[in-house]
Design a protein around this motif. Sequence first.
Motif, mmCIF file in Angstrom:
data_model
loop_
_atom_site.group_PDB
_atom_site.id
_atom_site.type_symbol
_atom_site.label_atom_id
_atom_site.label_comp_id
_atom_site.label_asym_id
_atom_site.label_seq_id
_atom_site.Cartn_x
_atom_site.Cartn_y
_atom_site.Cartn_z
ATOM 1 N N ALA A 127 85.635 61.989 -6.980
ATOM 2 C CA ALA A 127 86.912 62.294 -6.354
ATOM 3 C C ALA A 127 87.900 61.137 -6.434
ATOM 4 O O ALA A 127 89.099 61.330 -6.240
ATOM 5 N N SER A 128 87.404 59.938 -6.717
ATOM 6 C CA SER A 128 88.275 58.770 -6.884
ATOM 7 C C SER A 128 88.541 58.478 -8.356
ATOM 8 O O SER A 128 89.081 57.431 -8.692
ATOM 9 N N TRP A 129 88.130 59.377 -9.234
ATOM 10 C CA TRP A 129 88.290 59.251 -10.684
ATOM 11 C C TRP A 129 87.399 58.157 -11.274
ATOM 12 O O TRP A 129 87.629 57.683 -12.382
ATOM 13 N N GLU A 130 86.354 57.763 -10.536
ATOM 14 C CA GLU A 130 85.355 56.848 -11.075
ATOM 15 C C GLU A 130 84.440 57.627 -12.019
ATOM 16 O O GLU A 130 84.020 58.751 -11.711
ATOM 17 N N LEU A 131 84.094 57.042 -13.144
ATOM 18 C CA LEU A 131 83.288 57.736 -14.136
ATOM 19 C C LEU A 131 81.840 57.840 -13.658
ATOM 20 O O LEU A 131 81.218 56.839 -13.288
ATOM 21 N N LEU A 132 81.307 59.067 -13.664
ATOM 22 C CA LEU A 132 79.928 59.309 -13.237
ATOM 23 C C LEU A 132 79.000 59.607 -14.409
ATOM 24 O O LEU A 132 77.832 59.224 -14.389
ATOM 25 N N ARG A 145 83.749 51.045 -28.072
ATOM 26 C CA ARG A 145 83.059 51.919 -27.112
ATOM 27 C C ARG A 145 83.148 51.386 -25.675
ATOM 28 O O ARG A 145 82.231 51.559 -24.871
ATOM 29 N N ARG A 146 84.274 50.764 -25.343
ATOM 30 C CA ARG A 146 84.486 50.243 -23.991
ATOM 31 C C ARG A 146 84.989 51.374 -23.094
ATOM 32 O O ARG A 146 86.187 51.618 -22.979
ATOM 33 N N VAL A 147 84.074 52.059 -22.459
ATOM 34 C CA VAL A 147 84.413 53.204 -21.611
ATOM 35 C C VAL A 147 84.970 52.692 -20.286
ATOM 36 O O VAL A 147 84.391 51.793 -19.659
ATOM 37 N N PRO A 148 86.105 53.221 -19.821
ATOM 38 C CA PRO A 148 86.680 52.749 -18.554
ATOM 39 C C PRO A 148 85.831 53.180 -17.356
ATOM 40 O O PRO A 148 85.178 54.225 -17.392
ATOM 41 N N THR A 149 85.854 52.365 -16.311
ATOM 42 C CA THR A 149 85.113 52.719 -15.099
ATOM 43 C C THR A 149 85.883 53.707 -14.243
ATOM 44 O O THR A 149 85.281 54.507 -13.525
ATOM 45 N N ASN A 150 87.221 53.661 -14.319
ATOM 46 C CA ASN A 150 88.055 54.602 -13.569
ATOM 47 C C ASN A 150 89.102 55.165 -14.514
ATOM 48 O O ASN A 150 89.965 54.437 -15.008
ATOM 49 N N THR A 151 89.031 56.467 -14.773
ATOM 50 C CA THR A 151 89.901 57.051 -15.796
ATOM 51 C C THR A 151 91.348 57.163 -15.326
ATOM 52 O O THR A 151 92.264 57.109 -16.150
ATOM 53 N N MET A 152 91.591 57.330 -14.039
ATOM 54 C CA MET A 152 92.962 57.369 -13.531
ATOM 55 C C MET A 152 93.643 56.019 -13.741
ATOM 56 O O MET A 152 94.779 55.943 -14.226
ATOM 57 N N ARG A 153 92.949 54.945 -13.382
ATOM 58 C CA ARG A 153 93.509 53.606 -13.591
ATOM 59 C C ARG A 153 93.736 53.338 -15.084
ATOM 60 O O ARG A 153 94.750 52.753 -15.471
ATOM 61 N N ILE A 192 89.958 53.524 -3.122
ATOM 62 C CA ILE A 192 90.164 53.354 -4.564
ATOM 63 C C ILE A 192 91.487 53.976 -4.989
ATOM 64 O O ILE A 192 92.287 53.365 -5.706
ATOM 65 N N LEU A 193 91.764 55.192 -4.519
ATOM 66 C CA LEU A 193 93.017 55.853 -4.870
ATOM 67 C C LEU A 193 94.210 55.113 -4.283
ATOM 68 O O LEU A 193 95.266 55.009 -4.924
ATOM 69 N N ARG A 194 94.071 54.602 -3.070
ATOM 70 C CA ARG A 194 95.165 53.835 -2.454
ATOM 71 C C ARG A 194 95.455 52.565 -3.250
ATOM 72 O O ARG A 194 96.616 52.164 -3.404
ATOM 73 N N ALA A 195 94.407 51.920 -3.750
ATOM 74 C CA ALA A 195 94.605 50.712 -4.550
ATOM 75 C C ALA A 195 95.333 51.036 -5.854
ATOM 76 O O ALA A 195 96.222 50.285 -6.288
ATOM 77 N N VAL A 201 103.003 51.761 -7.684
ATOM 78 C CA VAL A 201 104.284 51.490 -7.024
ATOM 79 C C VAL A 201 104.830 50.127 -7.431
ATOM 80 O O VAL A 201 106.046 49.928 -7.528
ATOM 81 N N ALA A 202 103.948 49.179 -7.702
ATOM 82 C CA ALA A 202 104.375 47.834 -8.093
ATOM 83 C C ALA A 202 104.708 47.732 -9.579
ATOM 84 O O ALA A 202 105.277 46.727 -10.016
ATOM 85 N N ASP A 203 104.367 48.756 -10.360
ATOM 86 C CA ASP A 203 104.591 48.725 -11.798
ATOM 87 C C ASP A 203 106.025 49.171 -12.110
ATOM 88 O O ASP A 203 106.422 50.275 -11.726
#
Length: 273
Positions: A127-132, A145-153, A192-195, A201-203
């Motif tokens: 639910a936080s878009w962390e890869l399972l 093959r560097r798979v991201p840990t969080n796909t939303m980020r 995680i989503l708040r971070a 917002v800062a980007d």
Amino acid sequence: MNKTALRALLRERRALIAPESHGFSRPRGQGRRAPGLSQHQVDQLLHRTFGTYHRLESGNYPNPPASLLRDVARLFGLNEQEWVSLCRYALLQDPPGPLHPSSGKEIPGVWQEAVESITHMAYVTDASWELLAHNEPFEAMFPDRRVPTNTMRWMLLEPDGREQLTDWRDSWVPMVLPQLRAALVARPDDEILRAIEKEVVADPELSHLYDSDGALIHPDGHERPLRHAVHGLGWVSICAAQPMTAPGSRLFILIYHPGMERRHSRAPMLRAM
């Protein structure tokens, strides 16, 4: 309100709870013999006025507040699927959010085997878009093959994501930001989503886009441009679904089409004949 289904669900789950487990004594001699908590005991445990739970279980409480349903669900130990059923029976709609904050953070282990059996690129996020879970074709999409840990980020903030998701600003960002906003509506306390939101917002490239309106909250059936680490420029058709036991988690299947030209003929909608 579906009174019959609501009554059956609540009676069945109430009968499973021993009054002694909550400090009540079971009556002896003449008196109530039904198993489980009494309706009045439920009112006591939930700090509700006498008769509140009776109205709910009997189907005589139109539009009960979600807070009451949530308290009942937690007292009765409902799982997420039963929580969805309770809200549908009582309110004729899906719940406003998960029953427990931890829900949506894990899926049954068999999902890894299921994902590996898919020939197209496939992965599952929580639910936080962390890869399972993910398969080899998905891993091959990334340089080294560097798979991201969080796909939303990765999609919104990481330089590699902005490079691989071609036409990032116009084809991806307007589709991804509303999903972040919708996820936070359902899970306002998700750290995680708040971070991620704080970084967005800062980007300077994303902040004003995040404030603009956007209604899309899922990518199912969409086609978007992508640079594959092995196959080069192309397009992916996105199929999205949700594991039933983990609200907010997602299964994505990416069907890759090589070439610069976007496909103009989409497969027709599937309907039962």
